[in-house]
Design an enzyme around this catalytic site. Structure first.
Site, short mmCIF file in Angstrom:
data_model
loop_
_atom_site.label_atom_id
_atom_site.label_comp_id
_atom_site.label_asym_id
_atom_site.label_seq_id
_atom_site.Cartn_x
_atom_site.Cartn_y
_atom_site.Cartn_z
N CYS A 104 29.09 -108.18 8.94
CA CYS A 104 28.57 -109.01 10.01
C CYS A 104 27.29 -108.47 10.65
CB CYS A 104 29.65 -109.28 11.04
SG CYS A 104 29.32 -110.79 11.96
N HIS A 203 35.29 -109.88 8.98
CA HIS A 203 36.01 -108.86 9.76
C HIS A 203 37.49 -108.97 9.43
CE1 HIS A 203 32.62 -108.20 12.55
NE2 HIS A 203 32.48 -109.51 12.63
N1 GLN Z 1 25.57 -110.46 16.84
C1 GLN Z 1 25.67 -111.08 15.56
C2 GLN Z 1 25.88 -112.57 15.65
O1 GLN Z 1 26.28 -113.05 16.59
C3 GLN Z 1 26.80 -110.44 14.74
C4 GLN Z 1 28.14 -110.63 15.37
C5 GLN Z 1 29.24 -109.82 14.69
O2 GLN Z 1 29.04 -108.71 14.17
N2 GLN Z 1 30.46 -110.33 14.72
O3 GLN Z 1 25.67 -113.26 14.73
#
Ligand code: GLN
Length: 262
Positions: A104, A203
Protein backbone atom coordinates in the site's frame (compact mmCIF):
# COMPACT_ATOMS: atom_id res chain seq x y z
CA UNK A 1 10.28 -35.62 -2.19
CA UNK A 2 13.99 -35.95 -1.10
CA UNK A 3 14.31 -34.98 2.59
CA UNK A 4 14.86 -31.32 3.48
CA UNK A 5 18.41 -31.95 4.72
CA UNK A 6 19.76 -32.56 1.27
CA UNK A 7 17.91 -29.71 -0.29
CA UNK A 8 18.26 -26.93 2.25
CA UNK A 9 21.89 -26.15 3.02
CA UNK A 10 22.72 -26.84 6.67
CA UNK A 11 22.69 -23.68 8.75
CA UNK A 12 20.85 -21.71 6.08
CA UNK A 13 20.15 -18.20 7.30
CA UNK A 14 18.04 -15.43 5.83
CA UNK A 15 18.12 -11.77 6.88
CA UNK A 16 14.94 -9.73 6.40
CA UNK A 17 15.12 -5.93 6.34
CA UNK A 18 11.84 -4.50 7.69
CA UNK A 19 11.72 -0.87 6.57
CA UNK A 20 10.24 1.77 8.90
CA UNK A 21 8.25 -0.66 11.11
CA UNK A 22 7.60 2.21 13.54
CA UNK A 23 6.07 4.47 10.85
CA UNK A 24 4.76 2.27 8.01
CA UNK A 25 2.70 -0.37 9.75
CA UNK A 26 -1.09 -0.34 9.47
CA UNK A 27 -3.75 -3.10 9.27
CA UNK A 28 -1.32 -5.67 10.68
CA UNK A 29 1.45 -5.26 8.08
CA UNK A 30 4.01 -6.34 10.72
CA UNK A 31 2.43 -9.78 10.34
CA UNK A 32 4.32 -10.17 7.06
CA UNK A 33 7.66 -10.16 8.92
CA UNK A 34 6.29 -12.60 11.49
CA UNK A 35 4.96 -14.96 8.78
CA UNK A 36 8.28 -15.00 6.89
CA UNK A 37 10.21 -15.69 10.09
CA UNK A 38 7.81 -18.43 11.19
CA UNK A 39 7.85 -20.18 7.77
CA UNK A 40 11.66 -20.13 7.70
CA UNK A 41 12.17 -21.37 11.25
CA UNK A 42 9.56 -24.11 10.79
CA UNK A 43 11.98 -25.52 8.18
CA UNK A 44 15.11 -25.04 10.23
CA UNK A 45 16.17 -21.90 8.36
CA UNK A 46 17.41 -19.23 10.77
CA UNK A 47 15.62 -15.98 9.98
CA UNK A 48 16.64 -12.62 11.40
CA UNK A 49 14.27 -9.65 11.03
CA UNK A 50 16.17 -6.34 11.22
CA UNK A 51 14.18 -3.13 11.70
CA UNK A 52 15.52 -0.34 9.48
CA UNK A 53 14.36 3.07 10.70
CA UNK A 54 14.78 6.55 9.23
CA UNK A 55 18.50 7.37 9.17
CA UNK A 56 19.65 3.81 9.93
CA UNK A 57 22.56 2.46 7.90
CA UNK A 58 21.46 -0.55 5.82
CA UNK A 59 23.76 -2.37 3.38
CA UNK A 60 21.35 -4.38 1.22
CA UNK A 61 24.16 -6.82 0.38
CA UNK A 62 23.78 -8.09 3.94
CA UNK A 63 20.09 -8.87 3.44
CA UNK A 64 17.98 -11.41 1.56
CA UNK A 65 14.45 -9.99 1.68
CA UNK A 66 13.06 -6.47 2.07
CA UNK A 67 9.56 -5.66 3.30
CA UNK A 68 7.71 -2.38 3.85
CA UNK A 69 4.15 -1.77 5.07
CA UNK A 70 1.54 0.90 4.48
CA UNK A 71 0.91 4.30 6.02
CA UNK A 72 -1.23 7.40 5.80
CA UNK A 73 -0.07 10.34 3.69
CA UNK A 74 1.57 11.94 6.76
CA UNK A 75 3.69 8.84 7.39
CA UNK A 76 4.64 8.53 3.74
CA UNK A 77 5.89 12.13 3.81
CA UNK A 78 8.02 11.29 6.85
CA UNK A 79 9.90 8.41 5.19
CA UNK A 80 10.08 9.57 1.55
CA UNK A 81 13.43 11.39 1.64
CA UNK A 82 15.11 8.58 3.55
CA UNK A 83 13.71 5.97 1.14
CA UNK A 84 14.73 7.98 -1.93
CA UNK A 85 18.28 8.30 -0.57
CA UNK A 86 18.43 4.48 -0.72
CA UNK A 87 16.90 4.35 -4.24
CA UNK A 88 20.03 3.35 -6.17
CA UNK A 89 20.77 0.47 -3.79
CA UNK A 90 17.17 -0.77 -4.19
CA UNK A 91 17.44 -0.73 -7.96
CA UNK A 92 20.69 -2.73 -7.86
CA UNK A 93 19.23 -5.26 -5.40
CA UNK A 94 16.06 -5.64 -7.48
CA UNK A 95 18.12 -6.26 -10.63
CA UNK A 96 20.06 -8.96 -8.77
CA UNK A 97 16.79 -10.74 -8.00
CA UNK A 98 16.31 -9.74 -4.37
CA UNK A 99 12.73 -10.49 -3.29
CA UNK A 100 10.87 -7.50 -1.84
CA UNK A 101 7.29 -6.97 -0.67
CA UNK A 102 5.89 -3.42 -0.61
CA UNK A 103 2.37 -2.91 0.73
CA UNK A 104 0.00 0.00 0.00
CA UNK A 105 1.66 3.29 1.07
CA UNK A 106 5.05 1.55 0.75
CA UNK A 107 4.02 0.19 -2.66
CA UNK A 108 3.03 3.67 -3.82
CA UNK A 109 6.53 4.98 -2.95
CA UNK A 110 8.16 2.20 -4.95
CA UNK A 111 6.71 4.05 -7.97
CA UNK A 112 7.89 7.39 -9.37
CA UNK A 113 5.66 9.56 -7.09
CA UNK A 114 2.50 9.83 -5.04
CA UNK A 115 0.39 13.00 -5.33
CA UNK A 116 -1.36 13.01 -1.96
CA UNK A 117 -4.77 14.14 -0.78
CA UNK A 118 -3.64 17.78 -0.57
CA UNK A 119 -2.13 17.67 -4.06
CA UNK A 120 1.45 17.66 -2.80
CA UNK A 121 3.93 15.42 -4.56
CA UNK A 122 5.74 12.77 -2.51
CA UNK A 123 8.72 11.36 -4.49
CA UNK A 124 9.25 7.60 -4.83
CA UNK A 125 12.20 5.39 -5.84
CA UNK A 126 10.78 4.48 -9.26
CA UNK A 127 11.39 0.74 -8.93
CA UNK A 128 7.97 0.34 -10.56
CA UNK A 129 7.08 2.34 -13.65
CA UNK A 130 3.93 3.85 -12.19
CA UNK A 131 2.51 6.84 -10.36
CA UNK A 132 -0.28 7.32 -7.85
CA UNK A 133 -2.74 10.17 -7.44
CA UNK A 134 -5.11 10.71 -4.54
CA UNK A 135 -8.44 11.79 -5.89
CA UNK A 136 -9.20 14.15 -3.00
CA UNK A 137 -11.15 13.93 0.26
CA UNK A 138 -14.56 14.00 -1.41
CA UNK A 139 -13.93 10.89 -3.55
CA UNK A 140 -14.63 7.60 -1.70
CA UNK A 141 -11.56 5.54 -0.74
CA UNK A 142 -11.04 2.04 -2.11
CA UNK A 143 -11.92 0.00 0.97
CA UNK A 144 -12.78 -3.67 1.38
CA UNK A 145 -11.85 -7.32 1.07
CA UNK A 146 -10.04 -8.32 -2.09
CA UNK A 147 -9.42 -11.48 -4.13
CA UNK A 148 -6.78 -11.41 -6.86
CA UNK A 149 -5.81 -13.84 -9.59
CA UNK A 150 -2.00 -14.04 -9.86
CA UNK A 151 0.35 -16.38 -11.74
CA UNK A 152 1.05 -18.02 -8.35
CA UNK A 153 -2.66 -18.56 -7.58
CA UNK A 154 -5.42 -16.59 -5.88
CA UNK A 155 -4.36 -14.04 -3.27
CA UNK A 156 -6.66 -12.54 -0.63
CA UNK A 157 -6.39 -9.44 1.54
CA UNK A 158 -7.87 -6.09 2.55
CA UNK A 159 -7.46 -2.71 0.87
CA UNK A 160 -7.95 0.84 2.13
CA UNK A 161 -6.45 3.57 -0.05
CA UNK A 162 -7.35 6.98 -1.40
CA UNK A 163 -4.61 6.93 -3.99
CA UNK A 164 -5.24 5.54 -7.49
CA UNK A 165 -2.25 3.92 -9.13
CA UNK A 166 -1.59 3.93 -12.89
CA UNK A 167 1.03 1.55 -14.32
CA UNK A 168 3.27 2.54 -17.23
CA UNK A 169 2.78 0.65 -20.52
CA UNK A 170 5.48 -1.94 -19.83
CA UNK A 171 4.88 -2.36 -16.11
CA UNK A 172 3.47 -5.78 -15.13
CA UNK A 173 0.72 -5.80 -12.47
CA UNK A 174 0.96 -8.23 -9.54
CA UNK A 175 -2.49 -9.61 -10.28
CA UNK A 176 -5.96 -9.15 -11.72
CA UNK A 177 -8.86 -8.14 -9.52
CA UNK A 178 -11.56 -10.79 -9.00
CA UNK A 179 -13.15 -8.93 -6.07
CA UNK A 180 -12.32 -5.40 -4.91
CA UNK A 181 -11.01 -2.14 -6.44
CA UNK A 182 -7.33 -2.78 -7.11
CA UNK A 183 -4.94 -0.08 -8.33
CA UNK A 184 -7.54 2.39 -9.56
CA UNK A 185 -11.00 0.77 -9.67
CA UNK A 186 -10.86 1.14 -13.46
CA UNK A 187 -8.43 -1.18 -15.26
CA UNK A 188 -8.75 -4.32 -13.12
CA UNK A 189 -5.03 -4.45 -12.36
CA UNK A 190 -3.64 -4.78 -8.85
CA UNK A 191 -0.19 -4.02 -7.59
CA UNK A 192 2.95 -4.30 -9.67
CA UNK A 193 5.75 -6.81 -10.17
CA UNK A 194 9.32 -6.38 -11.43
CA UNK A 195 11.59 -9.42 -11.16
CA UNK A 196 11.11 -10.61 -7.52
CA UNK A 197 9.84 -7.24 -6.30
CA UNK A 198 6.13 -7.39 -5.51
CA UNK A 199 3.98 -4.37 -4.77
CA UNK A 200 0.33 -4.62 -3.68
CA UNK A 201 -2.40 -2.71 -1.89
CA UNK A 202 -3.22 -5.76 0.21
CA UNK A 203 -3.07 -5.49 3.98
CA UNK A 204 -4.50 -7.97 6.38
CA UNK A 205 -1.73 -8.91 7.03
CA UNK A 206 -1.10 -10.44 3.59
CA UNK A 207 1.38 -13.32 4.00
CA UNK A 208 -0.23 -15.31 6.85
CA UNK A 209 -3.33 -15.87 4.66
CA UNK A 210 -1.30 -16.46 1.48
CA UNK A 211 1.37 -19.06 2.36
CA UNK A 212 2.31 -19.75 -1.28
CA UNK A 213 3.23 -16.11 -1.73
CA UNK A 214 5.31 -16.14 1.46
CA UNK A 215 7.10 -19.26 0.24
CA UNK A 216 7.72 -17.69 -3.15
CA UNK A 217 9.63 -14.85 -1.44
CA UNK A 218 11.56 -17.28 0.80
CA UNK A 219 12.43 -19.59 -2.11
CA UNK A 220 13.64 -16.65 -4.22
CA UNK A 221 15.84 -15.47 -1.33
CA UNK A 222 17.29 -18.95 -0.73
CA UNK A 223 18.04 -19.47 -4.44
CA UNK A 224 19.70 -16.06 -4.69
CA UNK A 225 21.91 -16.79 -1.71
CA UNK A 226 22.48 -20.58 -1.91
CA UNK A 227 21.85 -21.58 -5.51
CA UNK A 228 19.13 -22.44 -7.94
CA UNK A 229 18.22 -26.01 -6.91
CA UNK A 230 16.73 -25.16 -3.55
CA UNK A 231 13.25 -26.49 -2.85
CA UNK A 232 11.20 -25.86 0.29
CA UNK A 233 9.77 -28.77 2.23
CA UNK A 234 5.99 -28.41 2.64
CA UNK A 235 4.42 -27.24 5.92
CA UNK A 236 1.03 -28.06 7.42
CA UNK A 237 -0.87 -24.98 6.16
CA UNK A 238 -4.34 -26.05 7.24
CA UNK A 239 -4.81 -22.95 9.43
CA UNK A 240 -3.48 -20.65 6.70
CA UNK A 241 -5.77 -22.26 4.12
CA UNK A 242 -8.77 -21.92 6.39
CA UNK A 243 -7.98 -18.21 6.90
CA UNK A 244 -7.56 -17.80 3.14
CA UNK A 245 -10.89 -19.46 2.42
CA UNK A 246 -12.63 -17.37 5.07
CA UNK A 247 -11.23 -14.14 3.60
CA UNK A 248 -12.29 -15.17 0.08
CA UNK A 249 -15.81 -15.98 1.34
CA UNK A 250 -16.04 -12.61 3.11
CA UNK A 251 -14.96 -10.83 -0.08
CA UNK A 252 -17.54 -12.76 -2.11
CA UNK A 253 -20.26 -11.98 0.45
CA UNK A 254 -19.32 -8.28 0.51
CA UNK A 255 -19.30 -7.86 -3.25
CA UNK A 256 -22.70 -9.60 -3.52
CA UNK A 257 -24.02 -7.20 -0.84
CA UNK A 258 -22.48 -4.19 -2.66
CA UNK A 259 -24.00 -5.32 -5.96
CA UNK A 260 -27.43 -5.78 -4.32
CA UNK A 261 -27.02 -2.36 -2.59
CA UNK A 262 -25.73 -0.83 -5.91
N1 GLN B 1 -1.90 7.04 2.16
C1 GLN B 1 -2.09 6.17 1.05
C2 GLN B 1 -3.49 6.28 0.46
O1 GLN B 1 -4.33 6.70 1.05
C3 GLN B 1 -1.81 4.71 1.45
C4 GLN B 1 -2.74 4.21 2.50
C5 GLN B 1 -2.34 2.85 3.06
O2 GLN B 1 -1.16 2.50 3.17
N2 GLN B 1 -3.32 2.07 3.49
O3 GLN B 1 -3.70 5.89 -0.62
Amino acid sequence: MPDAETLLPRGATLRIAHLYPDVMNIYGDRGNAIALQYRCEARGIAAEVVDVRIGDACDLDEFDIVIIGGGQDREQRRIADDLCARGAAFHAAAESGMPMLAVCGGFQLFGHRYVDQDGSEIPGIGLFDMETRHRGADVPRCIGDVVLKTPAGDVVGFENHGGRTYLGAGQEPFGRVIRGYGNNAEDGGEGARTNNVIGTYLHGSLLPKNPELADELIRAALRRRYGEGIALPPLDDSAERAAHAAAAATAAGRSRATKKAG
